[in-house]
Design an enzyme around this catalytic site. Structure first.
Site, PDB file in Angstrom:
ATOM      1  CE  LYS A 195      -1.776  -8.462  45.857  1.00  0.00           C
ATOM      2  NZ  LYS A 195      -1.881  -7.094  45.376  1.00  0.00           N
ATOM      3  CB  SER A 220       5.081  -3.245  40.095  1.00  0.00           C
ATOM      4  OG  SER A 220       3.697  -2.927  40.076  1.00  0.00           O
ATOM      5  CD  GLU A 226      -4.415  -5.723  47.502  1.00  0.00           C
ATOM      6  OE1 GLU A 226      -4.500  -6.906  47.872  1.00  0.00           O
ATOM      7  OE2 GLU A 226      -3.705  -5.356  46.538  1.00  0.00           O
ATOM      8  N   GLY A 285       3.444  -9.565  44.633  1.00  0.00           N
ATOM      9  CA  GLY A 285       2.071  -9.946  44.323  1.00  0.00           C
ATOM     10  C   GLY A 285       2.011 -10.666  42.986  1.00  0.00           C
ATOM     11  CD  GLU A 343       3.346  -4.631  49.770  1.00  0.00           C
ATOM     12  OE1 GLU A 343       3.778  -5.410  48.926  1.00  0.00           O
ATOM     13  OE2 GLU A 343       2.189  -4.701  50.227  1.00  0.00           O
TER      14      GLU A 343
HETATM   15  C1  PEP Z   1       1.314  -6.792  46.994  1.00  0.00           C
HETATM   16  O1  PEP Z   1       0.112  -6.819  46.874  1.00  0.00           O
HETATM   17  O2  PEP Z   1       1.814  -7.031  48.120  1.00  0.00           O
HETATM   18  C2  PEP Z   1       2.133  -6.462  45.838  1.00  0.00           C
HETATM   19  C3  PEP Z   1       3.308  -5.968  46.042  1.00  0.00           C
HETATM   20  O3  PEP Z   1       1.568  -6.644  44.593  1.00  0.00           O
HETATM   21  P1  PEP Z   1       2.289  -6.462  43.161  1.00  0.00           P
HETATM   22  O4  PEP Z   1       3.648  -7.124  43.259  1.00  0.00           O
HETATM   23  O5  PEP Z   1       1.392  -7.127  42.190  1.00  0.00           O
HETATM   24  O6  PEP Z   1       2.423  -4.996  42.936  1.00  0.00           O
END
Ligand code: PEP
Length: 265
Positions: free
Chosen positions: A15, A223, A108, A244, A179
């Site tokens: 990100k 996560s 996002e 992420g 996701e």
């Molecule tokens: C992401 O933004 O693609 C993501 C999965 O973030 P996180 O692993 O922090 O939940």
């Protein structure tokens, strides 16, 4: 139908992180861990998606990694080629800089940055035409899940791109990342059972759209961390992870890659 023979993907989405000095250190630490490991490129495709400004130096730094680690763009322009599009970077310019992989449709970008279905289709079309591999992200909000709409929303997001992906592109250039939005950056993970159930539905939908549906890699994101990676990796239709927060820690990201590489061997 199970996609258990698919080579898994583990992709770190950095990100808008980190500053240059920390990124350099993170890549160095990750390369050191790979040197000591048994992960090979045939067991797991690994990718790191840094910011646009760091793509080139990340690509250079990863060229000396002990196994192949792809540098992945976080986004691509809806405009093709070159031209008067201030602030934009086209698929052709990415490929010209040896960047062959790109995330498209991250929640996002859909929610905060105005990526509509039409814009996503244009991005996808251009990236596919330029020969890139696309990691196309889909996922429902908490509200949609609570209303019992999760499956419908996710399958619609996949149908949205059907008109711009041909059969050969499905087989060679598309990876899907499921996701659930409520699990991104929140510490809440979909249970392996819920994630597997959605992945099975996605696979079913893909099999209706293309003869290659059974072989398309389906990544889970939301996560993912070392503590849940082994269980997620054991699910037959979860062929990898889009990571992420945990990808900003070399040890955690490495452990997740290892979990997927080992589970699918
Ligand atoms: C992401 O933004 O693609 C993501 C999965 O973030 P996180 O692993 O922090 O939940």
């Amino acid at each position: 139908m199970s996609g258990s023979t698919i080579i898994p993907w583990v992709v770190g989405n950095w990100k808008m992180n980190p500053i240059q000095a920390d990124a350099t250190q993170l890549i160095q630490q990750f390369k050191t861990l790979l040197t000591q490991s048994t992960i090979d490129s045939d067991a797991c495709h690994i990718g790191i998606a840094p910011t646009l400004i760091a793509l080139d130096r990340t690509h250079q730094a990863l060229s000396s990694a002990p196994c192949k680690v792809y540098t992945v763009a976080q986004d691509v322009s809806r405009f093709a080629g070159t031209g008067a599009y201030t602030g934009e970077t086209s698929a052709e310019l990415l490929v010209d800089s040896q960047i062959q992989h790109v995330l498209i449709g991250h929640s996002e970008r859909r929610d905060l940055l105005g990526d509509s279905v039409e814009i996503l289709k244009a991005k996808l079309h251009n990236a596919l035409q330029a020969g890139m591999t696309i990691i196309y992200c889909v996922g429902e909000s908490l509200e949609q899940r609570e209303q019992g709409l999760a499956e419908q929303v996710v399958l619609q997001q996949i149908c949205d791109i059907a008109s711009v992906v041909n059969d050969e592109q499905w087989s060679k250039q598309v990876v899907i990342a499921y996701e659930p939005i409520w699990a991104i950056g929140t510490g809440k993970t979909a249970s392996p059972q819920d994630a597997q159930a959605m992945h099975a539905k996605i696979r079913e939908g893909l099999c209706q759209m293309t003869a290659h549906g059974a072989r398309i890699a389906l990544l889970y994101g939301g996560s993912v961390k070392p503590e849940n990676a082994v269980e997620l990796a054991a699910c037959p239709d979860i062929n990898g992870a889009l990571v992420g927060g945990a990808s900003l820690n070399a040890q955690s990201f490495y452990q997740i890659a290892q979990a997927f590489a080992q589970s699918k061997q």
